[in-house]
Design a protein around this motif. Structure first.
Motif, short mmCIF file in Angstrom:
data_model
loop_
_atom_site.label_atom_id
_atom_site.label_comp_id
_atom_site.label_asym_id
_atom_site.label_seq_id
_atom_site.Cartn_x
_atom_site.Cartn_y
_atom_site.Cartn_z
N ALA A 90 4.32 -0.93 8.95
CA ALA A 90 4.19 -0.19 7.69
C ALA A 90 3.27 1.02 7.86
N TYR A 91 2.19 0.87 8.63
CA TYR A 91 1.28 2.00 8.84
C TYR A 91 1.98 3.11 9.63
N TRP A 92 2.73 2.71 10.67
CA TRP A 92 3.44 3.74 11.43
C TRP A 92 4.46 4.47 10.57
N SER A 93 5.20 3.71 9.75
CA SER A 93 6.21 4.33 8.89
C SER A 93 5.55 5.21 7.83
N SER A 94 4.43 4.73 7.26
CA SER A 94 3.73 5.51 6.23
C SER A 94 3.14 6.78 6.84
N TRP A 95 2.58 6.68 8.03
CA TRP A 95 2.01 7.86 8.68
C TRP A 95 3.10 8.89 8.97
N TRP A 149 -2.47 5.16 3.97
CA TRP A 149 -3.08 3.87 3.63
C TRP A 149 -2.67 3.41 2.23
N GLU A 150 -2.47 4.37 1.30
CA GLU A 150 -1.99 3.96 -0.02
C GLU A 150 -0.60 3.35 0.07
N MET A 151 0.24 3.94 0.89
CA MET A 151 1.58 3.39 1.07
C MET A 151 1.53 2.02 1.76
N VAL A 152 0.64 1.90 2.78
CA VAL A 152 0.49 0.60 3.45
C VAL A 152 0.01 -0.46 2.46
N ALA A 153 -0.95 -0.08 1.62
CA ALA A 153 -1.48 -1.04 0.64
C ALA A 153 -0.38 -1.48 -0.33
N ASN A 154 0.45 -0.54 -0.75
CA ASN A 154 1.52 -0.88 -1.68
C ASN A 154 2.54 -1.83 -1.05
N VAL A 155 2.69 -1.74 0.27
CA VAL A 155 3.65 -2.60 0.95
C VAL A 155 3.02 -3.94 1.34
N VAL A 156 1.79 -3.89 1.88
CA VAL A 156 1.19 -5.08 2.50
C VAL A 156 0.56 -6.00 1.46
#
Length: 463
Positions: free
Chosen positions: A31-36, A160-167
């Protein structure tokens, strides 16, 4: 330091929740790689637009390009509340037209399309955009090389906001799954806990089978083996208790007799009477010794003694002849005609040599003991059919009534009116040994109508 005991519940939770934790870590990384990547795509467009705006401020001074960007316009383009922006414009010949001179030279030369990559400016990581852009509205030459760099604060925050929304929902789901799995494993192992309590609360004297109701199928074979072990222990304890009871019952009278004979001998002063008392003591001690041997033999040949048996190929014909010859002196002493009628070929069986000798000894001893002087005892060995052989001992002793034949092999059972010394254990020992060998024993009247015939039928050994 004592090692902690492995617990099934802990192992189950580790195997069930461990993969979930690993999947959460892998999903977070993905998720972090995709969000980045998405964050870079979004803000790279903004960098490209800033580069195009800067390129619009490049004018031609004759044939040479010149950057006409006021400080106010530059502030509008590069001032940001979260990140620092840097730019630089180079002519087609590499001349510096304006911007930050500390910006590193492009890594990719003069790209035909906008190029984005990571770099460092003044010790800070930045996202660099390099593009060759035309001067003015025309799309052809002359061209200028525009560099725009931006620090990574907005990109990292968005990633990180996108990662948080997913994780975070996944983390909440895993926490809920952990609680459900913990509850499920605890409930699933409750039958084992009840089984543990049932065993721990049991008395050491209670060898009854463990109740297998509601025992999981995976544990049932173990419980069945424990029940079988307890059954074997129960049989062993029964054998021991029965032996102790038999010994106490049978030894009480001979020991009391020995004590009485000793007391009588101690009171006698006449040497002849003392000698007579010693002779009686010898007879009593001999009977006691025989009783002890028979008790030990009976204990050794209990059905639970199979583990101590040593079965080997044995010729019943030759073995019976050998044992019969050993009794010839005793038969001559009692004026008994001891004969042997054997087969004309070996009778091979699987047997324990010592136990089989004991069986034949007891049958011949019983026959000689109860036959009248001048009588006869015949030992016969022969094949019956194709799969069994027969060992028979016939005597001229008192006829055993039909109603007594079923009980004659019980321990300590003796016929009423019998004058011979005996403990009633000889035939019980014979029965036990026959059972250990998979043989059967019968009792019939002798063929001539006088006396009895004990027959033991053994399975023949496979060729």
């Amino acid at each position: 330091m004592r090692r902690s005991e492995p617990r099934l519940q802990r192992k189950l939770l580790a195997w069930l929740l461990g993969p979930l934790a690993v999947l959460l870590v892998l999903d977070t990384a993905a998720a972090y790689w995709s969000s980045w990547r998405f964050s870079n795509l979004a803000y790279d467009r903004a960098l490209h637009e800033i580069g195009r705006e800067i390129a619009l401020h490049v004018k031609l001074d004759g044939t040479r390009p010149r950057l006409e960007l006021s400080e106010a316009a530059a502030n509008i383009l590069v001032v940001d509340q979260e990140d620092q922006l840097f730019y630089r414009v180079l002519g087609d010949d590499g001349a510096d037209l304006g911007g930050d001179p500390q910006l590193p030279a492009p890594r990719t030369g003069k790209p035909a399309k906008p190029d984005f990559y990571g770099d460092t400016v003044r010790g800070e990581p930045v996202r660099m955009m390099v593009a060759s852009m035309p001067i003015g509205p025309d799309a052809g030459p002359p061209l200028v090389l525009v560099q725009v760099a931006e620090t990574l604060n907005k990109r990292e925050r968005l990633a990180w906001e996108m990662v948080a929304n997913v994780v975070l929902p996944q983390l909440l789901l895993i926490v809920m799954a952990t609680a459900v799995v913990w509850f499920g494993v605890s409930r699933g192992l409750e039958p084992l806990q009840r089984l543990r309590r049932a065993v721990s609360d049991r008395s050491h004297l209670d060898l009854s089978p463990i109740d297998t109701h509601d025992v999981p199928g995976e544990v049932r074979p173990l419980v069945d083996e424990v029940n079988e072990l307890m059954a074997r222990l129960g049989r062993t304890f029964d054998f021991q208790n029965r032996f102790v009871a038999d010994a106490a019952h049978q030894l009480k009278t001979p020991v009391s007799g020995l004590k009485a004979q000793i007391e009588l001998a101690l009171r006698e002063s006449d040497p002849q009477r003392v000698r007579h008392s010693l002779a009686q003591l010898y007879l009593s001690a001999d009977r006691l010794s025989r009783l002890v041997r028979q008790l030990l033999s009976l204990a050794r040949n209990e059905p639970g003694a199979l583990d101590s048996m040593q079965l080997q190929p044995l010729d019943l014909n030759a073995h019976a002849l050998e044992v019969s010859m050993e009794w010839a002196p005793q038969a001559i002493k009692r004026n008994i005609d001891l004969g042997f009628e054997g087969a004309d070929h070996p009778l091979m069986i699987d047997a324990d040599r010592d136990r089989l000798r004991e069986l034949v000894n007891n049958l011949i001893d019983n026959a000689i003991r109860y036959s009248q002087p001048g009588g006869r005892v015949t030992v016969q060995a022969g094949q019956i059919g194709s799969d069994q052989c027969r060992l028979a001992i016939s005597d001229d002793g008192p006829r055993i009534p039909v109603e007594e034949r079923a009980r004659i092999f019980e321990r300590f059972h003796r016929l009423l009116g019998t004058q011979e010394d005996g403990s009633g254990l000889g035939l019980a020992i014979v029965s036990e040994i026959a059972t250990l060998h998979g043989a059967r024993i019968t009792l019939e009247e002798d063929a001539d109508g006088v006396g009895n015939t004990f027959s033991v039928f053994f399975p023949l050994r496979a060729a």
